[in-house]
Design a protein around this motif. Structure first.
Motif, PDB file in Angstrom:
ATOM      1  N   PRO A 106       0.820  -1.210   0.000  1.00  0.00           N
ATOM      2  CA  PRO A 106       0.000   0.000   0.000  1.00  0.00           C
ATOM      3  C   PRO A 106       0.858   1.266   0.000  1.00  0.00           C
ATOM      4  N   LYS A 107       0.458   2.233  -0.803  1.00  0.00           N
ATOM      5  CA  LYS A 107       1.098   3.549  -0.897  1.00  0.00           C
ATOM      6  C   LYS A 107       2.493   3.517  -1.512  1.00  0.00           C
ATOM      7  N   GLU A 108       2.926   2.352  -2.011  1.00  0.00           N
ATOM      8  CA  GLU A 108       4.196   2.315  -2.737  1.00  0.00           C
ATOM      9  C   GLU A 108       4.047   3.166  -3.997  1.00  0.00           C
ATOM     10  N   ARG A 109       5.091   3.892  -4.355  1.00  0.00           N
ATOM     11  CA  ARG A 109       5.008   4.806  -5.485  1.00  0.00           C
ATOM     12  C   ARG A 109       5.835   4.313  -6.666  1.00  0.00           C
ATOM     13  N   PHE A 110       5.275   4.567  -7.837  1.00  0.00           N
ATOM     14  CA  PHE A 110       5.923   4.193  -9.082  1.00  0.00           C
ATOM     15  C   PHE A 110       5.915   5.392 -10.030  1.00  0.00           C
ATOM     16  N   GLU A 111       6.892   5.449 -10.910  1.00  0.00           N
ATOM     17  CA  GLU A 111       6.926   6.471 -11.940  1.00  0.00           C
ATOM     18  C   GLU A 111       6.696   5.826 -13.296  1.00  0.00           C
ATOM     19  N   PHE A 133      14.062  12.094 -24.275  1.00  0.00           N
ATOM     20  CA  PHE A 133      14.529  13.420 -23.906  1.00  0.00           C
ATOM     21  C   PHE A 133      14.267  14.393 -25.039  1.00  0.00           C
ATOM     22  N   GLY A 134      14.230  15.664 -24.707  1.00  0.00           N
ATOM     23  CA  GLY A 134      14.059  16.695 -25.713  1.00  0.00           C
ATOM     24  C   GLY A 134      14.456  18.039 -25.146  1.00  0.00           C
ATOM     25  N   SER A 135      14.207  19.073 -25.882  1.00  0.00           N
ATOM     26  CA  SER A 135      14.617  20.416 -25.470  1.00  0.00           C
ATOM     27  C   SER A 135      13.908  20.868 -24.198  1.00  0.00           C
ATOM     28  N   LYS A 136      12.759  20.257 -23.883  1.00  0.00           N
ATOM     29  CA  LYS A 136      12.011  20.655 -22.690  1.00  0.00           C
ATOM     30  C   LYS A 136      12.341  19.785 -21.488  1.00  0.00           C
ATOM     31  N   GLY A 137      13.327  18.911 -21.602  1.00  0.00           N
ATOM     32  CA  GLY A 137      13.684  18.063 -20.468  1.00  0.00           C
ATOM     33  C   GLY A 137      13.083  16.681 -20.606  1.00  0.00           C
ATOM     34  N   TYR A 138      12.392  16.219 -19.550  1.00  0.00           N
ATOM     35  CA  TYR A 138      11.865  14.858 -19.534  1.00  0.00           C
ATOM     36  C   TYR A 138      10.598  14.771 -20.374  1.00  0.00           C
ATOM     37  N   GLU A 139      10.750  14.637 -21.658  1.00  0.00           N
ATOM     38  CA  GLU A 139       9.571  14.518 -22.521  1.00  0.00           C
ATOM     39  C   GLU A 139       8.769  13.271 -22.198  1.00  0.00           C
ATOM     40  N   GLY A 140       9.458  12.237 -21.741  1.00  0.00           N
ATOM     41  CA  GLY A 140       8.785  10.969 -21.547  1.00  0.00           C
ATOM     42  C   GLY A 140       8.106  10.784 -20.207  1.00  0.00           C
ATOM     43  N   TYR A 141       8.186  11.760 -19.326  1.00  0.00           N
ATOM     44  CA  TYR A 141       7.663  11.564 -17.966  1.00  0.00           C
ATOM     45  C   TYR A 141       6.146  11.699 -17.935  1.00  0.00           C
ATOM     46  N   LEU A 142       5.467  10.689 -17.339  1.00  0.00           N
ATOM     47  CA  LEU A 142       4.011  10.703 -17.199  1.00  0.00           C
ATOM     48  C   LEU A 142       3.553  10.791 -15.751  1.00  0.00           C
ATOM     49  N   GLY A 143       4.468  11.058 -14.834  1.00  0.00           N
ATOM     50  CA  GLY A 143       4.073  11.248 -13.452  1.00  0.00           C
ATOM     51  C   GLY A 143       4.156   9.976 -12.614  1.00  0.00           C
ATOM     52  N   SER A 172       7.146  10.932 -32.342  1.00  0.00           N
ATOM     53  CA  SER A 172       6.150   9.858 -32.284  1.00  0.00           C
ATOM     54  C   SER A 172       6.560   8.806 -31.261  1.00  0.00           C
ATOM     55  N   ILE A 173       5.573   8.256 -30.546  1.00  0.00           N
ATOM     56  CA  ILE A 173       5.855   7.204 -29.564  1.00  0.00           C
ATOM     57  C   ILE A 173       5.381   5.830 -30.032  1.00  0.00           C
ATOM     58  N   VAL A 174       4.795   5.743 -31.220  1.00  0.00           N
ATOM     59  CA  VAL A 174       4.356   4.449 -31.748  1.00  0.00           C
ATOM     60  C   VAL A 174       5.590   3.581 -31.998  1.00  0.00           C
ATOM     61  N   GLY A 175       5.567   2.350 -31.489  1.00  0.00           N
ATOM     62  CA  GLY A 175       6.709   1.460 -31.616  1.00  0.00           C
ATOM     63  C   GLY A 175       7.729   1.628 -30.506  1.00  0.00           C
ATOM     64  N   ARG A 176       7.518   2.617 -29.658  1.00  0.00           N
ATOM     65  CA  ARG A 176       8.393   2.793 -28.492  1.00  0.00           C
ATOM     66  C   ARG A 176       7.747   2.077 -27.303  1.00  0.00           C
ATOM     67  N   SER A 177       8.052   2.470 -26.079  1.00  0.00           N
ATOM     68  CA  SER A 177       7.532   1.717 -24.931  1.00  0.00           C
ATOM     69  C   SER A 177       7.080   2.645 -23.806  1.00  0.00           C
ATOM     70  N   ILE A 178       6.262   2.085 -22.924  1.00  0.00           N
ATOM     71  CA  ILE A 178       5.936   2.691 -21.642  1.00  0.00           C
ATOM     72  C   ILE A 178       6.559   1.810 -20.571  1.00  0.00           C
ATOM     73  N   VAL A 179       7.257   2.433 -19.629  1.00  0.00           N
ATOM     74  CA  VAL A 179       7.966   1.699 -18.580  1.00  0.00           C
ATOM     75  C   VAL A 179       7.527   2.216 -17.210  1.00  0.00           C
ATOM     76  N   VAL A 180       7.254   1.283 -16.299  1.00  0.00           N
ATOM     77  CA  VAL A 180       6.907   1.615 -14.916  1.00  0.00           C
ATOM     78  C   VAL A 180       8.113   1.300 -14.040  1.00  0.00           C
ATOM     79  N   THR A 181       8.545   2.289 -13.253  1.00  0.00           N
ATOM     80  CA  THR A 181       9.730   2.150 -12.407  1.00  0.00           C
ATOM     81  C   THR A 181       9.354   2.343 -10.942  1.00  0.00           C
ATOM     82  N   SER A 182       9.874   1.481 -10.077  1.00  0.00           N
ATOM     83  CA  SER A 182       9.640   1.611  -8.641  1.00  0.00           C
ATOM     84  C   SER A 182      10.491   2.749  -8.089  1.00  0.00           C
ATOM     85  N   LEU A 183       9.853   3.666  -7.347  1.00  0.00           N
ATOM     86  CA  LEU A 183      10.613   4.745  -6.725  1.00  0.00           C
ATOM     87  C   LEU A 183      11.502   4.218  -5.599  1.00  0.00           C
TER      88      LEU A 183
END
Length: 197
Positions: A106-111, A133-143, A172-183
């Motif tokens: 419970p309450k474990e956090r993931f990014e 990555f991109g000019s704005k920093g973490y383009e791939g971050y979804l919270g 484009s993100i088609v063909g790329r991936s979504i990854v869940v990481t344990s904080l």
């Protein structure tokens, strides 16, 4: 600025404010948090119904859509299923909706991140390269996602303004991936390939 131009500008700003409010999303930089984010889904079996509802809501007006089935990395129990949509006529951002489950503490956090490469095989999350990555920093971050614990499912509803589902564009993100990481451990616990439909 004359009174006529000022009135036009005021009307435009009020219209824009109403449009944002009606979309039910709250923006923080390039990440968009929907009102139904962190929805309590007690049973993973409810995911199919959530996915159907999301597609019925978005399919008619979206120009692109994709899906991503999260598979656990070795030693992990985290899984999920995500649907991605893009509506160019409004904000041209990518909306990600779905559910994650199998998070036991419970309450474990993931990014959650978009990554450069698709996993070569299910659960091979260490082979997905770096976060976009991109000019704005973490383009791939979804919270972050906070686990409800005991394997219970939680809804996920976010958006990103800096990526696209249009395959001919460099972000484009088609063909790329979504990854869940344990904080807690910084390990990649689940990943999937973004597949266009």
């Amino acid at each position: 600025m004359d009174k006529g131009a000022a009135a036009v500008l005021l009307i435009a700003l009020l219209s824009l404010t109403a449009l944002v409010a009606s979309d039910g999303a709250q923006g923080l930089g390039d990440i968009i948090y929907d009102a139904d984010d962190d929805l309590d889904l007690p049973e993973p079996g409810q995911l199919k119904e959530v996915g159907r509802e999301r597609r019925q809501t978005w399919m008619g007006s979206s120009i692109q859509h994709a899906n991503c089935r999260l598979e656990p990395s070795p030693g992990s129990t985290v899984q999920g299923s995500l649907f991605l949509f893009q509506k160019r006529w409004r904000w041209d951002y990518v909306k990600v909706k779905g559910s994650l489950w199998g998070m036991m503490e419970p309450k474990e956090r993931f990014e959650v991140f978009f990554h450069e490469k698709a996993p070569p095989s299910e659960g091979d999350c260490d082979a997905t390269g770096d976060t976009l990555f991109g000019s704005k920093g973490y383009e791939g971050y979804l919270g972050q996602v906070k686990a409800k614990g005991y394997g219970r499912a939680t809804g996920f509803s976010r958006g990103s303004r800096v990526v696209t589902l249009e395959s001919d564009r460099p972000n484009s993100i088609v063909g790329r991936s979504i990854v869940v990481t344990s904080l807690a451990t910084r390990k990649r616990v689940a990943c999937c390939t973004i597949q266009g439909e």
